[in-house]
Design a protein around this motif. Structure first.
Motif, mmCIF file in Angstrom:
data_model
loop_
_atom_site.group_PDB
_atom_site.id
_atom_site.type_symbol
_atom_site.label_atom_id
_atom_site.label_comp_id
_atom_site.label_asym_id
_atom_site.label_seq_id
_atom_site.Cartn_x
_atom_site.Cartn_y
_atom_site.Cartn_z
ATOM 1 N N THR A 178 0.769 -0.108 -16.794
ATOM 2 C CA THR A 178 -0.052 -1.294 -17.070
ATOM 3 C C THR A 178 0.721 -2.573 -16.739
ATOM 4 N N TYR A 234 0.864 -3.025 -12.966
ATOM 5 C CA TYR A 234 -0.434 -3.456 -12.425
ATOM 6 C C TYR A 234 -0.667 -4.944 -12.698
ATOM 7 N N GLU A 235 -0.379 -5.355 -13.925
ATOM 8 C CA GLU A 235 -0.607 -6.769 -14.272
ATOM 9 C C GLU A 235 0.423 -7.683 -13.603
ATOM 10 N N ALA A 258 -2.317 -1.810 -5.879
ATOM 11 C CA ALA A 258 -1.976 -3.139 -6.390
ATOM 12 C C ALA A 258 -0.472 -3.397 -6.287
ATOM 13 N N PRO A 310 -8.162 1.683 -12.411
ATOM 14 C CA PRO A 310 -7.658 0.756 -11.388
ATOM 15 C C PRO A 310 -6.736 1.438 -10.383
ATOM 16 N N LEU A 336 -3.630 1.541 -9.140
ATOM 17 C CA LEU A 336 -2.257 1.135 -9.469
ATOM 18 C C LEU A 336 -1.374 1.077 -8.230
ATOM 19 N N ARG A 360 -0.873 -8.361 -10.249
ATOM 20 C CA ARG A 360 -1.936 -9.383 -10.305
ATOM 21 C C ARG A 360 -1.315 -10.792 -10.313
ATOM 22 N N ILE A 400 -3.757 2.937 -16.605
ATOM 23 C CA ILE A 400 -3.681 1.488 -16.857
ATOM 24 C C ILE A 400 -4.674 1.106 -17.949
#
Lengths: 141, 407
Positions: B64, B67-68, B280, B275, B277, B71, B52
């Motif tokens: 990435t 993951y975002e 999340a 992070p 991943l 969020r 990420i």
């Protein structure tokens, strides 16, 4: 009623009618065992005469396993030479830790066999034995 | 028997399908996982896995993005505002420690105060206590009312020296809810920040930072049917800008060689290391699952089960249900004790009968002290429970009563 598993009739009898439980008399050597995680809190008292446990008692509160184990301990150790009692404490510690198999350390503790299978109850079983072991070991040193 | 309270979600949980005899009433400790979370974890591990914020190739970009996206999903799920920022941590516990060490430590001065309540989990008590002691500030613990609740008027005495009010949304022992919005209004009136520990509420209750009007909320994934090892801190960006990182290292620094390293922008500044991943993505999948189920429907179902269980248990010989008369109590938890029987013995026998409950102090020793007990038995409910679980619980406690001859 139950002769297998944790709550065997012998264990429940020791919990309902604990042997040698009550106030510790003045002059007794004392050692406390407590587990703040569950609230078990007991104190063991002994009178030793010529390196022999002349008298042993305990008081306090705890779960059925804790109280029954302490009760069994007093019966198993009363009258025993102090060094034999230390050996028995150590044997109980290793027997419980192994969870199954091994030689029963004393006929009077056989009913703890169901409880030792549960790792979460080991502290309950051993609270009084560890207190007695500390007391006798410190005294012998 | 209790009224029928079937769960339309029970079949979504593989562990219950595999173990039809299991009556899992320990969701307040950790909740079971639905297939959607298991599948999301499998998918990211087998199809979308990559580094990420560190790669320039398609797999890294997919990782990435995933993951975002997680969020963003969680930001919405928790009612975050535009000026809030969501940071991934290991747990609610880590989130609270981050705020205590990274933010509170720098704003407290001797003589200041932090207010918590008697209901708090150790995680929402010890981090603040340690910083207060270090700085020479006072940690005030708001006591329980006689009905074992906390009400907003107990915060009428807040004053400008109070810098922080840290409260749980729901007690993890008594299942009572706190009037978060009303407390927040009082705190803000004197300039104090408000942090809400939503770890206990998140699996079965709407969490809405904006509506609550609070400054930060923390939660753990595993209590909302996500995986262990990941949690969140959602807070005002202005607070997090002033928060020093607990961990320093990779990913959180823009210029490491400077005499004074330059931290990265939020949220990276507070997410050192590679992070999590999988965590999340799976946590976001849990949020999506609860949203699809309808969090209001879930809350009603859990409340009905809780109410049913507490009423039934209270009828049993020797049983004392805690907070039975509290007005805001049916939030998924029933704590009780049985005369003359240690909670561990109740928990052990219930466990042998297939009923999983928790026995102990539930990481709430200040509350145990206030209640005058060492421990309690706690049954906690989630969306996958139904009336058969309530019946099994009651039957198990009846069995304990027989074994121990409770009079």
């Amino acid at each position: 009623m139950m002769d297998k598993g944790l709550y065997r009739e012998v264990l429940l009898d020791h919990f309902r009618n604990p042997r040698n439980k009550g106030s510790l008399e003045e002059g007794m050597q004392r050692e406390r065992g407590s587990n703040p995680r569950c609230g078990d809190d007991i104190e063991v008292g002994v009178v030793q005469v010529e390196s022999r446990i002349e008298q042993i008692r305990f008081h306090g509160r705890g779960c059925s396993v804790c109280i029954a184990s302490a009760s069994m301990m007093t019966e198993a150790c009363e009258g025993a030479p102090s060094d034999s009692a230390i050996s028995l404490c150590n044997h109980v510690e290793s027997w419980v830790g192994s969870r199954e198999g091994g030689t029963v350390p004393h006929p009077g503790v056989e009913a703890l066999d169901g409880a030792r299978a549960h790792a979460a109850r080991h502290t309950c079983i051993l609270l009084s034995w560890r207190a007695l072991c500390r007391l006798l070991t410190a005294d012998a040193a | 028997m209790v009224e029928s309270l079937a769960s339309p979600w029970r079949h979504d949980f593989p562990q219950l399908l595999e173990n039809p005899q299991l009556h899992y009433l320990d969701s307040a400790a950790t909740a079971l996982k639905p297939s959607a979370v298991v599948e999301a974890s499998r998918r990211v591990l087998s199809e979308d896995y990559g580094p990420i914020h560190r790669g320039l190739y398609p797999a890294a970009e997919r990782a990435t993005d995933a993951y975002e996206a997680a969020r963003s999903t969680l930001h919405r799920f928790l009612g975050g505002r535009e000026d809030d920022c969501l940071v991934f941590t290991r747990s609610a516990t880590e989130s609270l420690n981050l705020l205590a060490e990274g933010w509170l430590q720098s704003v407290l001065v001797p003589g200041d105060e932090v207010w918590v309540t008697t209901l708090e989990h150790h995680a929402n008590y010890l981090p603040w206590k340690r910083v207060c002691e270090r700085v020479g500030a006072t940690l005030r613990v708001v006591p329980l009312n006689t009905d074992q609740t906390i009400d907003a008027t107990q915060f009428d005495d807040l004053h400008p020296r109070v810098k922080l009010v840290a409260i749980t949304a729901v007690s993890n022992v008594l299942g009572v809810a706190l009037p978060v919005s009303e407390i927040a209004a009082r705190a803000h009136a004197v300039g104090a920040l408000v942090v809400v520990d939503a770890a206990q509420a998140i699996g079965h209750q709407r969490i809405d930072l904006a509506t609550w009007g609070c400054d930060a909320v923390v939660a753990s994934a595993h209590k909302m049917s996500g995986p262990t090892g990941i949690g969140v801190l959602l807070a005002r960006r202005s607070v997090l800008e002033c928060t020093e990182p607990l961990l320093v290292g990779g990913g959180m620094v823009d210029l490491a060689t400077a005499e004074q390293p330059v931290w990265a922008a939020l949220p990276s500044k507070l997410e050192a290391g590679s992070p999590n991943l999988v965590g999340a993505v799976a946590m976001a999948a849990a949020a999506d699952y609860l949203s699809d189920a309808g969090i209001d429907r879930v809350e009603s179902h859990v409340a009905a089960l809780t109410h049913s269980a507490s009423e039934a248990l209270a009828q049993l010989r020797g049983v004392s249900v805690l907070a039975l008369d509290a007005p805001e109590r049916d939030h998924g938890i029933v704590s009780f004790n049985l005369d003359g029987v240690h909670p561990h013995d109740v928990g052990q026998i219930a466990g042998e009968l297939g009923v999983a409950v928790r026995a102990g102090h539930h990481c709430c020793q200040p509350l145990m002290q206030a209640l005058g007990v060492d421990a309690t038995v706690r049954a906690s409910f989630a969306l996958y429970n139904d009336d058969t679980d309530v019946d099994a619980l009651v039957s198990a406690v009846e069995n304990v009563i027989d074994v121990f001859g409770v009079r």
